[in-house]
Scaffold this motif. Structure first.
Motif, short mmCIF file in Angstrom:
data_model
loop_
_atom_site.label_atom_id
_atom_site.label_comp_id
_atom_site.label_asym_id
_atom_site.label_seq_id
_atom_site.Cartn_x
_atom_site.Cartn_y
_atom_site.Cartn_z
N PRO A 1 -55.26 40.22 5.02
CA PRO A 1 -56.65 40.13 5.49
C PRO A 1 -56.76 40.06 7.01
O PRO A 1 -57.85 40.02 7.54
CB PRO A 1 -57.13 38.83 4.86
N THR A 2 -55.63 39.99 7.68
CA THR A 2 -55.67 39.94 9.14
C THR A 2 -54.88 41.12 9.69
O THR A 2 -54.40 41.96 8.94
CB THR A 2 -55.03 38.64 9.67
N GLY A 3 -54.73 41.16 10.99
CA GLY A 3 -53.94 42.22 11.59
C GLY A 3 -52.48 41.85 11.72
O GLY A 3 -51.74 42.53 12.43
N MET B 1 -51.02 36.70 0.62
CA MET B 1 -51.48 37.89 -0.11
C MET B 1 -50.40 38.97 -0.16
O MET B 1 -50.25 39.67 -1.16
CB MET B 1 -52.74 38.44 0.53
#
Lengths: 293, 301
Positions: A117-119, A71
């Motif tokens: 979408p993640t850290g 992304m």
């Protein structure tokens, strides 16, 4: 009775079979796991010139947090980022960029982080100037044009944090004896590692490069205190300078250092060309620096 | 069986039902697989950004996040939690496969399925019989290993070599040498082990089968009384062991619904059966006795 023993031996055989089958799986899959685990450990060695997107966690954490969705790659307006292919040295599927190809343009809204979408890319990083993708290092003093006495300055001028991350420090050109050299000097606390300097270096191979902070930076021992910083913090010297003991200096027989203070005799040599300037002489300063008005 | 020996699998179904009905689910499945791929490729190839990302995580039309639960769970095991959108996507995907059957991912979405189906088809055409021993439970062991390994190494372990994501990501973001991994799987399935990758090794499929453990949508054999033992369904099924209990369970008091979570809901058995034994149905509609209604049903059809 006979039936029962037959039954137990049958269930015993089944149990044995089950244990053997499980052992087979544990060993076979365990070997695969061992190989994968060692590969995983190795994959943490990110090549020095592969840079992670802004806000990326330290490599150890990044490989656990990143799910390889791409992304960040998609939302980068400058096509800076790419996903590592299986044959790339970077861990397969993870995003990286190579400063010499396309550097980070340091978008103010940092779309790559927003897309993550993640850290893996720290969403707490909202000021791109605080990013630490790496640190620029003027790695080759032998080919850098400014070190050769030319006024190239390109890395300095393209720096998005100009005059903070890179300054030009003027020093005498001892080769010619009459010119100055303007040396690009990186100040790591302001450098984001965007790579624009490396990208724009005019040499065939860039003399300034972005390195991971771990490679680029030394580290003082925790107990080290820099005297002048402590002094400015405290507002005064931390020691009683009047009680400073200066040990006698050993000099070759008959040598005379202009302006040299010898605590043994309490005598200060006179400054060259400045007779009688004893008063201003500072103890133990190298010749030519101490006591100049 | 001897009659079917010389015939191509499903030839009888083509004769009886016509080509379309004997290939319907296969064609629909291919359409599904290629459409999903096309949606992902429309962006990078034609600049039409409907879906961004890849199978690990995607974002559709700026409002629908979808997260692969297997990758996300491996990541969580390393101690990292996805952001809100990632978690929402995770929930959506979990609920979806919980309902339609986890391995619907394998047969209707996964791009590697096209490769392994091709290998399976070629294996049958070439009449390659030998197959090395590799238990169908191996994948569950590998699945467990990837979670333990992820926790121990702090790396999303299976993603280091996952051919599924390598192929899908590769098609969208640049293939590189990923084709070699895909080729290896094709050759493995073709020459080494029949249905070896999807049916025995792939932990992605194993994980999805666990999600779909209690999914309502199942393939069922309500007309099992009409079965003429042609064996075509066993020939064509990627997980043939799942059929027997349902198809032949009447005497043992087993209902006609294929309950094994390893069934991929591909519907190929429905296609190739000339007697229309199989159909998609719900797991709750699982009467033990199907002899009478089955006869009536096939009449009605």
């Amino acid at each position: 009775m006979k039936e029962m023993t037959a039954k137990t031996s049958k269930s015993g055989a089944a149990r044995r079979q089950f244990i053997f089958d499980s052992a087979k799986m544990v060993c076979g899959v365990g070997m695969l796991g061992l190989g994968l685990g060692l590969y995983a450990k190795q994959s943490k060695a990110l090549p020095a010139l592969a840079l992670r997107p802004p806000g990326a966690l330290p490599e150890d954490d990044f490989l656990g947090a990143c799910i390889r969705c791409g992304m960040c790659v998609r939302d980068c307006p400058y096509n800076t980022l790419e996903l590592a292919k299986p044959e790339t040295q970077v861990t397969t599927g993870t995003p990286f960029f190579t400063a010499r190809n396309i550097p980070c343009e340091m978008c103010e809204d940092i779309p790559c982080i927003k897309a993550c979408p993640t850290g893996a890319l720290d969403h707490g990083l909202t000021d791109i100037n605080k990013a630490k993708m790496g640190v620029a290092v003027l790695i080759d003093h032998e080919t850098c044009l400014n070190f050769l006495g030319l006024r190239c300055d390109v890395c300095y001028r393209v720096c998005p944090v100009i005059d903070k991350a890179i300054t030009l420090d003027m020093v005498p050109n001892t080769r010619t004896g009459r010119h100055a050299m303007f040396l690009p000097t990186v100040h790591s606390e302001h450098c984001t590692g965007c790579g624009k300097c490396e990208k724009s270096c005019v040499l065939e191979e860039a003399a300034i490069r972005i390195l991971p902070p771990k490679l680029a930076k030394g580290e003082l021992g925790k107990h080290y205190r820099v005297g002048w910083e402590e002094k400015s913090k405290a507002g005064h010297s931390l020691i009683d300078e009047s009680k400073m003991v200066d040990l006698p200096d050993r000099l070759p027989e008959g040598a005379v250092l202009p302006g040299h203070y010898d605590p043994a005799s309490g005598h200060t040599e006179s400054m060259r060309g400045m007779p009688g300037s004893e008063a201003g002489a500072i103890p133990s300063l190298p010749p030519g620096l101490g006591g100049k008005p | 069986m001897s009659a079917a020996k010389n015939k191509r699998t499903g030839a009888e179904a083509v004769e009886q039902k016509g080509w379309w009905l004997a290939h319907k689910w296969l064609i629909l499945r291919r359409i599904s697989q290629f459409s999903i791929l096309a949606l992902f490729l429309a962006g990078p190839w034609f600049g039409q950004w409907i879906v961004k990302g890849n199978l690990a995580y995607s974002y559709t039309l700026g409002f629908l996040p979808l997260t692969d639960p297997y990758v996300a769970l491996q990541s969580m095991v390393t101690g990292h939690l996805p952001e809100t959108l990632g978690l929402v996507g995770l929930a959506i995907v979990l609920v979806f496969y919980l309902l339609v059957g986890g391995r619907v991912f394998c047969s209707w979405v996964c791009p590697v399925n096209i490769v392994t189906d091709a290998a399976g088809w070629l294996r049958a055409r070439l009449g390659i019989k030998g197959s090395s021993q590799l238990g169908r439970n191996t994948r569950y062991w590998i699945l467990g290993m990837t979670f333990v390994g992820s926790a121990l190494t702090g790396v999303v372990l299976w993603e280091l070599i996952n051919p599924v994501s390598m192929l899908h990501r590769g098609l969208i973001f640049g293939l590189g040498m990923a084709w070699s991994v895909v080729l290896a799987i094709f050759l493995f399935d073709l020459f080494v082990t029949s249905r070896g990758w999807c049916g025995r090794l792939c932990p992605v499929g194993a994980f999805y089968s666990l999600i779909g453990r209690w999914s309502p949508l199942r393939v069922s054999a309500p007309a099992r009384a009409a079965c003429n033992d042609c064996m075509d369904c066993f020939e064509v099924c990627p997980e043939p062991q799942v059929i027997r209990p349902a198809l032949k369970g009447e005497g043992k008091g087993v209902g006609p619904v294929i309950l094994s979570p390893n069934c991929t809901n591909c519907g190929r058995c429905i296609d190739v059966c000339s007697k229309d034994v199989f159909t998609f149905g719900l797991r709750f509609n699982n009467p033990v006795s199907t002899a009478q209604p089955a006869g009536a049903e096939s009449e009605a059809r």
